[in-house]
Design an enzyme around this catalytic site. Structure first.
Site, short mmCIF file in Angstrom:
data_model
loop_
_atom_site.label_atom_id
_atom_site.label_comp_id
_atom_site.label_asym_id
_atom_site.label_seq_id
_atom_site.Cartn_x
_atom_site.Cartn_y
_atom_site.Cartn_z
CG ASP A 21 -1.82 1.14 1.35
OD1 ASP A 21 -2.49 1.45 0.36
OD2 ASP A 21 -1.86 1.76 2.42
CB ALA A 23 -1.53 6.87 2.62
CB ALA A 54 -12.52 10.31 8.59
CG MET A 58 -7.56 4.63 5.40
SD MET A 58 -8.09 6.12 4.52
CE MET A 58 -8.46 7.21 5.90
CE LYS A 62 -8.09 7.40 -0.62
NZ LYS A 62 -7.85 6.59 0.60
CG HIS A 65 -13.21 6.26 2.74
ND1 HIS A 65 -11.96 5.91 3.21
CD2 HIS A 65 -13.81 6.91 3.77
CE1 HIS A 65 -11.84 6.33 4.46
NE2 HIS A 65 -12.95 6.94 4.82
NE ARG A 170 -6.08 -1.80 -1.11
CZ ARG A 170 -5.25 -0.80 -0.82
NH1 ARG A 170 -5.68 0.22 -0.10
NH2 ARG A 170 -4.02 -0.82 -1.25
CG ASP A 196 -1.91 1.55 6.50
OD1 ASP A 196 -2.56 2.50 6.98
OD2 ASP A 196 -1.74 1.42 5.28
#
Length: 272
Positions: A21, A23, A54, A58, A62, A65, A170, A196
């Site tokens: 990944d 970020a 928020a 993750m 986006k 999300h 994902r 992460d």
């Protein structure tokens, strides 16, 4: 920061690729860039979204999300009260259009490498292991981030963005498998996915890969390096344990603090 790397010996099992990944994994300790921009984008519509809220979805693309946040009962109730009706797909589109320029503008501010990331990538290359990557970031955001990261020595052999595949993102396996195809990898079992986020770990498992979760550097802890370093050891241990439990529940075979700790795990997986 002193990084202890294993010797540069041939990997005893043909590990062919590690897929990262971005970020919270290779750059942006704490995965702060996307989180804060989601908060700011919703605030521009008069909707209060907390940082913890928020962070919840993750790892998704986006747009997904945003859709997931709008499905949250508290956020959905706020939207109905403010606009007189529940949110729908046009509202997802409106928030996404607001989010994108904000994210593009700010992603460079959160592009510092995770300590040890450059050393780990260099070690992998010395072993002849290919480096793939994927992200929930859209391509427009990655087009800003990737050249900055490369200037810090952080680069992959292949990158897949969260909006590039018609099959979806994902927790489906599609971005990870797109790396397998692009890199010419002969066996998904010879790949390691490093992430992460919970959807990122699920992505790797769905693709049939080994999965390594990162407990302290990314979304599951959500603190800057300075904030984490200022905490007492017992508090860090508690955060590590809680994040590790979530990542293992998502399917991680191994959990480490950050990408700096990856080489010994790669060597261990290679020996199995």
């Amino acid at each position: 920061m002193s990084i202890a790397l294993p010797p540069d010996l041939p990997v005893p099992h043909p590990i062919q690729a590690v897929i990262f990944d971005w970020a919270g994994t290779l750059v942006d300790f704490g995965s702060l860039a996307p989180t804060q921009i989601f908060v700011d984008a919703f605030a521009s519509f008069g909707i209060d979204v907390g940082l913890d809220q928020a962070r919840g979805p993750m790892g998704l693309s986006k747009r997904d999300h945003i859709r997931t946040l709008l499905d949250h009962p508290g956020i959905r109730a706020q939207w109905r009260e403010r606009f007189g009706q529940p949110p729908g797909e046009p509202d997802v589109d409106a928030i996404y259009r607001r989010f994108m320029p904000m994210q593009i503008d700010k992603v460079g501010d959160y592009s510092a490498p995770i300590p040890g990331a450059g050393e780990t990538l260099a070690w992998l290359r010395r072993q002849g292991i290919r480096i793939g990557s994927c992200s929930g970031y859209p391509r427009e955001v990655l087009d800003v981030l990737l050249p900055i990261a490369a200037g810090h020595g952080i680069a992959a052999d292949h990158v897949v963005a969260g909006d590039e595949l018609s099959a979806g993102g994902r927790p489906g396996p599609y971005m990870a498998l797109a790396n397998v195809l692009a890199l010419g990898i002969g066996d998904v079992r010879a790949c390691i996915k490093v992430d992460d986020t919970l959807p990122g770990i699920q992505e790797g498992r769905n693709a049939g890969m080994w999965c390594v979760g990162l407990a302290l550097s990314g979304n599951e802890t959500g603190l800057t390096l300075d904030e984490l370093s200022a905490l007492p050891a017992e508090r860090v241990a508690a955060l590590r344990q809680a994040a590790g439990q979530r990542l293992r529940a998502a399917g991680a075979h191994y959990v480490i603090d950050s990408v700096a700790d990856l080489p010994p795990v790669v060597a261990k997986i290679a020996g199995q």
